[in-house]
Design a protein around this motif. Structure first.
Motif, PDB file in Angstrom:
ATOM      1  N   LEU A  49       0.825  -1.204   0.000  1.00 33.33           N
ATOM      2  CA  LEU A  49       0.000   0.000   0.000  1.00 33.33           C
ATOM      3  C   LEU A  49       0.862   1.257   0.000  1.00 33.33           C
ATOM      4  O   LEU A  49       0.567   2.238  -0.694  1.00 33.33           O
ATOM      5  CB  LEU A  49      -0.918  -0.012   1.232  1.00 33.33           C
ATOM      6  N   LYS A  50       1.963   1.202   0.740  1.00 35.66           N
ATOM      7  CA  LYS A  50       2.881   2.340   0.771  1.00 35.66           C
ATOM      8  C   LYS A  50       3.470   2.594  -0.614  1.00 35.66           C
ATOM      9  O   LYS A  50       3.603   3.746  -1.053  1.00 35.66           O
ATOM     10  CB  LYS A  50       3.988   2.063   1.795  1.00 35.66           C
ATOM     11  N   GLU A  51       3.813   1.505  -1.325  1.00 39.07           N
ATOM     12  CA  GLU A  51       4.344   1.651  -2.680  1.00 39.07           C
ATOM     13  C   GLU A  51       3.271   2.165  -3.637  1.00 39.07           C
ATOM     14  O   GLU A  51       3.529   2.988  -4.518  1.00 39.07           O
ATOM     15  CB  GLU A  51       4.867   0.295  -3.183  1.00 39.07           C
ATOM     16  N   ARG A  52       2.036   1.684  -3.486  1.00 39.86           N
ATOM     17  CA  ARG A  52       0.946   2.089  -4.375  1.00 39.86           C
ATOM     18  C   ARG A  52       0.677   3.589  -4.286  1.00 39.86           C
ATOM     19  O   ARG A  52       0.366   4.239  -5.289  1.00 39.86           O
ATOM     20  CB  ARG A  52      -0.326   1.313  -4.033  1.00 39.86           C
ATOM     21  N   LYS A  53       0.807   4.126  -3.109  1.00 38.47           N
ATOM     22  CA  LYS A  53       0.503   5.552  -2.917  1.00 38.47           C
ATOM     23  C   LYS A  53       1.514   6.468  -3.589  1.00 38.47           C
ATOM     24  O   LYS A  53       1.269   7.669  -3.739  1.00 38.47           O
ATOM     25  CB  LYS A  53       0.421   5.874  -1.424  1.00 38.47           C
ATOM     26  N   THR A  54       2.645   5.898  -4.003  1.00 35.65           N
ATOM     27  CA  THR A  54       3.633   6.717  -4.717  1.00 35.65           C
ATOM     28  C   THR A  54       3.344   6.798  -6.211  1.00 35.65           C
ATOM     29  O   THR A  54       3.970   7.593  -6.921  1.00 35.65           O
ATOM     30  CB  THR A  54       5.052   6.142  -4.512  1.00 35.65           C
ATOM     31  N   LEU A  55       2.423   5.976  -6.705  1.00 36.35           N
ATOM     32  CA  LEU A  55       2.089   5.986  -8.129  1.00 36.35           C
ATOM     33  C   LEU A  55       1.345   7.255  -8.501  1.00 36.35           C
ATOM     34  O   LEU A  55       0.529   7.764  -7.722  1.00 36.35           O
ATOM     35  CB  LEU A  55       1.234   4.758  -8.489  1.00 36.35           C
ATOM     36  N   SER A  56       1.577   7.752  -9.707  1.00 36.11           N
ATOM     37  CA  SER A  56       0.949   9.012 -10.098  1.00 36.11           C
ATOM     38  C   SER A  56      -0.559   8.887 -10.228  1.00 36.11           C
ATOM     39  O   SER A  56      -1.290   9.867 -10.066  1.00 36.11           O
ATOM     40  CB  SER A  56       1.548   9.516 -11.418  1.00 36.11           C
ATOM     41  N   VAL A  57      -1.073   7.670 -10.505  1.00 38.70           N
ATOM     42  CA  VAL A  57      -2.516   7.505 -10.630  1.00 38.70           C
ATOM     43  C   VAL A  57      -3.218   7.753  -9.300  1.00 38.70           C
ATOM     44  O   VAL A  57      -4.394   8.128  -9.260  1.00 38.70           O
ATOM     45  CB  VAL A  57      -2.847   6.086 -11.159  1.00 38.70           C
ATOM     46  N   TRP A  58      -2.485   7.566  -8.200  1.00 41.67           N
ATOM     47  CA  TRP A  58      -3.106   7.723  -6.877  1.00 41.67           C
ATOM     48  C   TRP A  58      -3.576   9.162  -6.644  1.00 41.67           C
ATOM     49  O   TRP A  58      -4.509   9.406  -5.892  1.00 41.67           O
ATOM     50  CB  TRP A  58      -2.114   7.292  -5.795  1.00 41.67           C
ATOM     51  N   LYS A  59      -2.949  10.109  -7.320  1.00 39.77           N
ATOM     52  CA  LYS A  59      -3.306  11.519  -7.129  1.00 39.77           C
ATOM     53  C   LYS A  59      -4.701  11.844  -7.653  1.00 39.77           C
ATOM     54  O   LYS A  59      -5.279  12.876  -7.271  1.00 39.77           O
ATOM     55  CB  LYS A  59      -2.273  12.420  -7.818  1.00 39.77           C
ATOM     56  N   VAL A  60      -5.232  11.005  -8.537  1.00 44.87           N
ATOM     57  CA  VAL A  60      -6.555  11.281  -9.107  1.00 44.87           C
ATOM     58  C   VAL A  60      -7.604  10.319  -8.565  1.00 44.87           C
ATOM     59  O   VAL A  60      -8.688  10.199  -9.134  1.00 44.87           O
ATOM     60  CB  VAL A  60      -6.520  11.204 -10.650  1.00 44.87           C
ATOM     61  N   ARG A  61      -7.295   9.636  -7.475  1.00 46.99           N
ATOM     62  CA  ARG A  61      -8.226   8.616  -6.984  1.00 46.99           C
ATOM     63  C   ARG A  61      -9.593   9.201  -6.658  1.00 46.99           C
ATOM     64  O   ARG A  61     -10.621   8.672  -7.102  1.00 46.99           O
ATOM     65  CB  ARG A  61      -7.657   7.922  -5.750  1.00 46.99           C
TER      66      ARG A  61
END
Length: 739
Positions: A49-61
């Motif tokens: 989950l910590k790694e997933r939150k660094t993905l750029s797609v997470w900013k538009v969740r």
């Protein structure tokens, strides 16, 4: 499947402090439970989950979840390394869960079967569930799902086939079309049909994932649609060549060696135009790498051509020490397959690709060297990451207007038309193509289906056409398999269909070993032709399995055969057998080798491939193809190519395919013109272009009346009389003439 307990106390979602959309349930000591299986989250879940939150797609969740709730159709634009293919399907699964799956589950299409598996495994890990349960996948010949599956990855062609029984996709609440920029035939059909399905199902949600160069085309196609653009990754340093890329091959190899000499860390990825170039590059770099190994460290070469398995397995299988560098030599047109690797620091893009382009006028394909599209160039520039370099061996202006050419404009659309005719029966309207097929190709497809008796007098699917659409083969092979039920040679025809649907079973070898391989392959050659040779190979493979003289891999190695191809053919044969059993068609006992069986196989082949007949006009292997009057030769790997001095060249042959660029026929077997006359529908027979070969057939049919017969087109059919001659009987040509 675990269901939500409405009386439980909701906790804040561990996935996002800003978007508490997930619900977890505590019991006693504040353990957070996975909403999909009801079990506590593992420690690995939080690490991922910590790694997933660094993905750029997470900013538009939050933006995505709000848009999904309020819009039927969304387009998300961004490269695979933004996390779009792993995160968005999970958020869609949460959306369906919030509605208690009243409208169905989530399906996410991929254009590459190995990528569908890789993504499913990754997402199951991230969701902290078991693969095959809450998250699964479906690819050709393999299904890993259960009744608990709420998120399924599948290839686009498998979702199309699923629509045969579920035309409005009522099993799904969200349909995700990933890699829309690949423009495969199946993806384009799905995008076209979903326009109508959305009108019929207002509760359905469709999410299209693509890259920026494709978004404008999709926005024009769908008119009013919401677009979410993902933040661009920091692009690598890009160097374009100002020179002509005619010498791109050797320029790419020189660059690889120059990079290796710099001793900078990181692997190298080289995109070449064809498999032949990849193997040639391997030979040259292997020789040069060995010469430089002592001074600069080892250069580990990895060949990645289409059909050779998944990228992830290749990355894990090839170990690389700190003193060595991997060089990936690829023809891979599916650039998104590189989403999971971080080791590549240098990308060398030659900017060209070899593709098979179909010509409807001659019903044949040619291998054509083309520039890559803007979409492909855009993705390749992202692959080396912000700290890497991308060397483009073409000028920036040369790809300014290069669109990704849709496969539906470059391939035979006869299977597509057969499928769409089946969808009309199911109640779906016309397919709204992003790029409409060429009218000439469409007319040729309708004509071909008419010849195969798949259409009735009104242009709708006939009963035979409906059965053909159930069989997962191209229409000609489906008709041949259907005919084999009448001729009691189903077992043999299943083997031929499976061997031709699988990759080639013959291993490509360096020139020095080819003679030994030819000697081994001669042991399987059958005097009646290549179709029969394929049966010999398959039967020998199965016999070795039963008697276990050698392991399957060792047996294939000894005979220079591809074990994975034969294993695939075996799986395809099993699937086809299941299909015939499901639609209750009879399967005869095998009787390969008898004279009657040989005659029956040829009749079944001609029922489907009567448009692919050729005649040797001079006895030296110059074959005249009756349908389009081209002269061609037999492929060198054919038993008539390598063994012509021993077997002799037959005058009349049926062939599986004609490659225009090579001017050769592949998979060739001998036939008699009398059997061709017996099997060919008269509508096609009387529309053959004039030629000496046609005159020979006409004279065989009726020496006295052949000239009169050319001037009219009677609705009669040909059958064998009691004396073995040809008699005329009344018969409409749109029926299956397999009496």
């Amino acid at each position: 499947m675990w269901e939500e307990n409405s009386s439980a106390e909701p906790n804040i979602c561990p996935n996002s402090e800003e978007c508490p959309t997930e619900v977890s349930f505590g019991f006693g000591d504040d353990l957070e439970l996975n909403q999909f299986d009801g079990l506590p989250f593992s420690s690995r879940y939080y690490k991922l989950l910590k790694e997933r939150k660094t993905l750029s797609v997470w900013k538009v969740r939050c933006q995505f979840e709000e848009a999904l709730a309020n819009n039927q159709l969304l387009i998300v634009s961004g490269t695979a390394k933004t996390g779009r293919s792993t995160q968005i399907p999970q958020w869609c699964a949460e959306f369906c869960l919030s509605a208690q799956y009243q409208h169905g589950m989530v399906v996410c299409t991929q254009t590459n079967k190995q990528q569908a598996v890789d993504l499913a495994l990754r997402v199951a890990d991230e969701m902290d569930v078991n693969i095959g349960h809450e998250v699964g996948y479906t690819i050709p010949l393999e299904t890993c799902c259960s009744s608990d599956t709420v998120l399924r990855y599948c290839t686009d062609d498998m979702l199309l086939r699923e629509m045969m029984s579920d035309p409005f996709l009522e099993h799904y609440g969200v349909v995700i079309i990933d890699q829309a920029h690949e423009r495969t035939v199946s993806t384009d059909i799905l995008l076209g049909l979903l326009k109508d399905i959305l009108l019929q199902r207002p509760e359905l949600r469709v999410v299209v994932l693509t890259v920026p160069p494709m978004t404008d085309k999709l926005l024009r196609h769908y008119s009013s649609v919401l677009l979410i653009s993902l933040e661009s990754l920091c692009t690598a340093e890009v160097v374009h060549s100002n020179n002509s890329n005619k010498d791109y091959f050797f320029s790419a190899l020189r660059l690889v060696l120059e990079i290796h000499r710099t001793k900078e860390g990181g692997d190298v990825l080289v995109f070449l135009g064809s498999a032949e170039e990849v193997h040639c590059a391997y030979s040259i770099l292997h020789r040069e790498g060995a010469r430089l190994a002592g001074e600069l460290g080892q250069m580990v070469l990895v060949v990645l051509c289409s059909g050779q398995g998944g990228l992830l397995s290749s990355l894990t299988e090839q170990s690389c020490s700190t003193k060595s560098r991997r060089v990936f030599l690829s023809t891979c047109q599916n650039e998104d397959a590189w989403w999971a690797t971080e080791s590549v620091k240098f990308v060398i893009d030659t900017g060209v690709q070899k593709k098979m382009v179909y010509n409807p006028r001659v019903r044949a394909s040619s291998e054509v060297l083309q520039p890559i599209s803007q979409c492909q160039a855009y993705i390749r520039k992202q692959l080396s990451g912000p700290s890497g370099k991308c060397f483009c061996l073409y000028s920036e202006a040369s790809l300014h207007s290069a669109e990704n050419s849709p496969q539906i404009l470059e391939s035979s659309i006869t299977p597509t038309v057969l499928f769409l005719k089946r969808m009309e029966i199911a109640g779906l309207g016309q397919c709204h193509f992003i790029d409409r097929p060429d009218p000439e190709g469409l007319m040729q497809a309708l004509e071909e289906l008419d010849y195969l008796a798949a259409l009735d007098d009104d242009g709708n699917l006939s009963e035979i056409g409906i059965i053909m659409s159930e069989i997962p083969l191209n229409p000609q092979m489906a008709k041949a398999l259907l005919a084999s039920c009448e001729f009691d040679c189903v077992s043999e025809m299943l083997t031929i269909a499976a061997m031709l649907s699988a990759p080639s079973c013959f291993v490509e070898l360096p020139a020095g070993m080819s003679c030994e391989a030819v000697q081994c392959h001669r042991k399987f050659q059958h005097p009646e032709g290549d179709h029969f040779t394929l049966i010999n190979i398959y039967n020998a493979y199965k016999q070795n399995q039963r008697e276990q003289y050698l392991t399957a891999e060792k047996w294939c190695q000894d005979y220079f055969l591809d074990h994975s191809a034969l294993r695939t053919a075996d799986s395809i044969r099993s699937e086809l057998t299941d299909t015939l059993n499901r639609i209750e068609l009879p399967i005869s006992e095998p009787s390969f080798g008898t004279k009657t069986n040989t005659h029956s196989i040829k009749r079944a082949l001609l029922a489907g491939f009567f448009m692919q007949i050729a005649r040797d006009v001079d006895g030296s292997g110059n074959y005249f193809i009756l349908a389009h009057k081209h002269m061609a030769q037999v492929h060198p790997l054919s038993c008539y190519g390598a063994q012509s001095h021993k077997l002799g060249l037959p005058e009349w042959v049926v062939f599986n395919e004609y490659i225009l660029s090579e001017n050769c026929m592949r998979i060739v077997s001998e036939i008699s013109p009398q059997v061709f006359i017996e099997m060919a529908p008269l509508y096609y027979f009387y529309n053959l272009p004039p030629s000496e070969s046609k005159d020979i057939l006409q004279d065989m049919l009726d020496p006295e009346g052949s000239r009169n017969r050319k001037e009219k087109k009677p609705q009669n059919a040909i059958s064998s009389d009691a004396n073995g001659g040809c008699a005329i009987v009344t018969q409409s040509y749109d029926r299956c003439l397999i009496q």
